[in-house]
Design an enzyme around this catalytic site. Structure first.
Site, PDB file in Angstrom:
ATOM      1  N   TYR A 144     -10.262 -27.523  15.946  1.00  0.00           N
ATOM      2  CA  TYR A 144      -9.188 -26.551  16.124  1.00  0.00           C
ATOM      3  C   TYR A 144      -8.941 -25.881  14.787  1.00  0.00           C
ATOM      4  O   TYR A 144      -8.894 -26.546  13.753  1.00  0.00           O
ATOM      5  CB  TYR A 144      -7.915 -27.277  16.592  1.00  0.00           C
ATOM      6  CG  TYR A 144      -6.690 -26.395  16.707  1.00  0.00           C
ATOM      7  CD1 TYR A 144      -6.616 -25.400  17.675  1.00  0.00           C
ATOM      8  CD2 TYR A 144      -5.602 -26.569  15.860  1.00  0.00           C
ATOM      9  CE1 TYR A 144      -5.479 -24.596  17.789  1.00  0.00           C
ATOM     10  CE2 TYR A 144      -4.455 -25.785  15.975  1.00  0.00           C
ATOM     11  CZ  TYR A 144      -4.413 -24.795  16.938  1.00  0.00           C
ATOM     12  OH  TYR A 144      -3.283 -24.011  17.059  1.00  0.00           O
ATOM     13  N   ASP A 239     -12.495 -25.856   6.826  1.00  0.00           N
ATOM     14  CA  ASP A 239     -11.088 -25.791   7.218  1.00  0.00           C
ATOM     15  C   ASP A 239     -10.453 -27.125   6.832  1.00  0.00           C
ATOM     16  O   ASP A 239     -10.589 -28.129   7.523  1.00  0.00           O
ATOM     17  CB  ASP A 239     -10.974 -25.546   8.725  1.00  0.00           C
ATOM     18  CG  ASP A 239      -9.521 -25.560   9.185  1.00  0.00           C
ATOM     19  OD1 ASP A 239      -8.636 -25.915   8.384  1.00  0.00           O
ATOM     20  OD2 ASP A 239      -9.269 -25.220  10.358  1.00  0.00           O
ATOM     21  N   LYS A 267      -0.542 -27.347   5.587  1.00  0.00           N
ATOM     22  CA  LYS A 267       0.115 -28.654   5.580  1.00  0.00           C
ATOM     23  C   LYS A 267       0.480 -29.170   4.179  1.00  0.00           C
ATOM     24  O   LYS A 267       1.530 -28.833   3.670  1.00  0.00           O
ATOM     25  CB  LYS A 267      -0.758 -29.658   6.339  1.00  0.00           C
ATOM     26  CG  LYS A 267      -1.036 -29.137   7.772  1.00  0.00           C
ATOM     27  CD  LYS A 267      -1.503 -30.181   8.711  1.00  0.00           C
ATOM     28  CE  LYS A 267      -2.000 -29.596  10.015  1.00  0.00           C
ATOM     29  NZ  LYS A 267      -1.164 -29.783  11.165  1.00  0.00           N
TER      30      LYS A 267
HETATM   31  N1  PLP Z   1      -6.794 -25.863  11.118  1.00  0.00           N
HETATM   32  C1  PLP Z   1      -6.670 -27.160  11.420  1.00  0.00           C
HETATM   33  C2  PLP Z   1      -7.780 -28.095  11.098  1.00  0.00           C
HETATM   34  C3  PLP Z   1      -5.501 -27.635  12.013  1.00  0.00           C
HETATM   35  O1  PLP Z   1      -5.383 -28.938  12.328  1.00  0.00           O
HETATM   36  C4  PLP Z   1      -4.461 -26.717  12.270  1.00  0.00           C
HETATM   37  C5  PLP Z   1      -3.198 -27.194  12.888  1.00  0.00           C
HETATM   38  O2  PLP Z   1      -2.981 -28.329  13.156  1.00  0.00           O
HETATM   39  C6  PLP Z   1      -4.640 -25.380  11.937  1.00  0.00           C
HETATM   40  C7  PLP Z   1      -5.825 -24.976  11.354  1.00  0.00           C
HETATM   41  C8  PLP Z   1      -3.546 -24.394  12.188  1.00  0.00           C
HETATM   42  O3  PLP Z   1      -2.510 -24.594  11.301  1.00  0.00           O
HETATM   43  P1  PLP Z   1      -1.010 -24.104  11.652  1.00  0.00           P
HETATM   44  O4  PLP Z   1      -0.523 -24.950  12.769  1.00  0.00           O
HETATM   45  O5  PLP Z   1      -0.276 -24.285  10.354  1.00  0.00           O
HETATM   46  O6  PLP Z   1      -1.118 -22.669  12.020  1.00  0.00           O
END
Ligand code: PLP
Length: 431
Positions: A144, A239, A267
């Site tokens: 994700y 990511d 985060k």
């Molecule tokens: N990338 C990863 C690996 C994530 O786990 C998440 C969210 O949990 C995101 C991107 C998206 O981040 P946000 O919820 O701050 O938009």
């Protein structure tokens, strides 16, 4: 356990907020109960509006490496507020923050702050496309990367055809350039690149996926990504929204020994504030406006309060790197305790762990990709979640979330959790 105030708030929330929540996982829909509402949190504990206190393994889904409301971070914040909350012009602390991130992550020369992980990945892909002049991107099943249109793609396993949108509202045209490959599958990766590699601008990957439970990338898979991206001049994007500053202070670079071309953070770099960032080598970041033609902007990007807390979080981690060893030890203790319980109860389930991320899969292992993960017995997990909640342990209300450990989780917390895990598993399986 009493949840009457949470229930009241939920029925009120349902009137004014879609599903009563500002992010779907908070609704507890997946486990079939109404959600608890938080009142306050401290250390490893969260208290709901009915006064129930839980050992918290959600931890805001990852940002809280030091636990809830740590004094190390909050000192000085009221001073910051009194000086102004947002200016809309550049500040010194943004420069300091960028320098810290670049110094911590030896693959990048520059970084741009944004407001969420979703914004970070969306922007990084735009930059990679602008830099390469190519349109296609490749992601992995079960990973994700936030909810921007081009990344909301579902795909049958093994497909190398065009992506199919997962969500209504995402036009098929938008995701036709999103290719999907099986996680940890080097052969399929090579095959996709053989057929379409010259058109692929970027590969985006969670080096340890925290969104299909916890599924670590195999070292040889991460190395193959580097090799193939080099061969095809494709931009490799890690990511690290979950893994960044969690697996190690130098994140996946330290953990896997592989450097990407670009990285996305979220985060932990905001310590609980709404923050994200993307970075890359200078020649790539030079395409970003105002230096280059790729547009990306944000009214609140680099917000001083967010930078203040995020920077303090990173400073703490930089200056106390033995914390990573300590978190590893605690997470291993938790994982081993759960494994022993499974053995005692004769349950053939799987525990995956990477650093301070732990996941109990209600399925036989190994769990190495999305197809493996979806074999889990969801009904059993949901029942297990409720038993754990009843024993004051808060875990993700979904099989496919990680347990997040923090500095605040004590050995006693972990021992207590292992005991409750045994009782809950026993009850759920009528043993
Ligand atoms: N990338 C990863 C690996 C994530 O786990 C998440 C969210 O949990 C995101 C991107 C998206 O981040 P946000 O919820 O701050 O938009």
């Amino acid at each position: 356990m009493k949840h009457s105030r949470s229930e009241e708030l939920y029925s009120e929330a349902l009137k004014y907020i879609p599903g009563g929540v500002n992010s779907p996982v908070r609704s507890f829909n997946s486990v079939g109960i109404s959600p608890i509402f938080a009142q306050k949190a401290h250390g490893s504990r969260i208290t709901d509006v009915d006064g129930n206190e839980y050992i918290d393994y959600i931890c805001s889904w990852g940002p809280l490496m030091l636990g809830h409301s740590p004094e190390e971070l909050s000192k000085g914040i009221t001073d910051m507020i009194s000086k102004g909350i947002s200016y809309g012009i550049a500040t010194e602390i943004e420069v300091e923050m960028a320098k810290m991130i670049v110094e911590a992550y030896p693959a990048i020369d520059q970084v741009r702050m944004v407001n969420s992980g979703t914004e970070a990945t969306m922007s990084a892909l735009r930059v990679a496309r602008g830099y390469t002049g190519r349109n296609k991107i490749l992601k992995f099943e079960g990973c994700y990367h936030g909810h921007s249109d081009g990344l909301l793609v579902k795909s049958g396993s093994g497909t190398i055809t065009f992506g199919v949108p997962t969500s209504p509202g995402v036009p098929a045209d938008v995701v036709k350039n999103t290719l999907v490959c099986k996680y940890n599958d080097i052969d399929e990766l090579r095959q996709i690149f053989k057929e379409q590699g010259e058109d692929i601008a970027a590969v985006i990957v969670e080096t340890v996926s925290g969104n299909m439970g916890v599924v670590p990338g195999k070292k040889e898979f991460i190395e193959a990504l580097r090799e193939i991206c080099d061969e095809y001049k494709t931009v490799l994007i890690f990511d690290e929204v979950i893994t960044g500053f969690r697996l190690a202070y130098d994140s996946s670079i330290g953990y896997f020994g592989v450097k990407p071309d670009m990285v996305c953070f979220g985060k932990i770099i905001g310590a609980g504030m709404p923050v994200g960032a993307y970075g890359g080598r200078k020649e790539i970041m030079d395409v970003v406006s105002p230096v280059g033609p790729v547009y990306q902007a944000g009214t609140l990007s680099g917000n001083p309060l967010a930078m203040y807390l995020g920077k303090k979080n990173l400073e703490y981690l930089r200056d106390n790197q033995d914390l990573y060893t300590e978190l590893d030890r605690k997470a291993e203790k938790l994982a081993n305790g759960i494994k022993e319980n499974l053995k005692k109860l004769n349950l053939n389930y799987t525990v995956n762990r990477a650093g301070s991320l732990v996941c109990l899969f209600f399925a036989e292992g190994p769990i190495e990709n999305y197809d493996d993960a979806i074999k889990c017995d969801i009904e059993k997990y949901n029942a297990y979640f409720k038993e754990m909640l009843d024993m004051n342990i808060l875990i993700g209300p979904s099989q496919y979330e990680a347990m997040f450990l923090s500095k605040a989780h004590s050995d006693e917390d972990i021992e207590n959790t292992i005991k409750c895990n045994y009782e809950a598993l026993k009850k759920v399986h009528n043993l």
